[in-house]
Write a protein that holds these residues in place. Structure first.
Motif: not given
Length: 124
Positions: A105-112, A114-116, A121-122
């Motif tokens: 997985i990439s940094d972009t995947d991790l960013d996605e 984190a957003k999820f 969790t609000g």
């Protein structure tokens, strides 16, 4: 529910993708987009999927039709829980760290991700 062998999972993925009741010949036709299938072997595997509770079937004229009983999302949740428990000691953090360290997985995947998590969790 039980874990499906690869060939039965391949059949279920084909049926799930169509999202409708399919005949044996329709299933065979879809599966043969990837590789040839023997009708007798396919019918045996479809019967196993009925026995496992994944499908039901009925006969209409000369055709046998198959209807989904266990949805893809339900099976994926089951399979993912098994994998997480068996391979990663029930730790999502270990799973994500392992995927990241192996460059799966990439940094972009991790960013996605984190957003999820933030959305679910609000922001907590």
């Amino acid at each position: 529910m039980q874990k499906l062998p690869d060939t039965e999972l391949e059949i279920m993925q084909t049926i799930w993708k169509e999202r409708k009741i399919l005949s044996t010949s329709e299933i065979k036709e879809k599966l043969e987009e990837s590789r040839p299938w023997n009708v007798s072997a396919l019918q045996t595997l479809l019967n196993r999927l009925i026995d496992r509770g994944f499908l039901s079937s009925y006969k209409e004229g000369k055709n046998r039709y198959y209807e989904i009983l266990i949805q893809e999302e339900e099976y994926l949740a089951f399979e993912n829980r098994l994998f997480l428990r068996k391979v990663n000691a029930n730790s999502l953090t270990k799973l994500v760290a392992s995927l990241y360290q192996s460059h799966s997985i990439s940094d972009t995947d991790l960013d996605e991700l984190a957003k999820f998590i933030e959305e679910k969790t609000g922001g907590a």
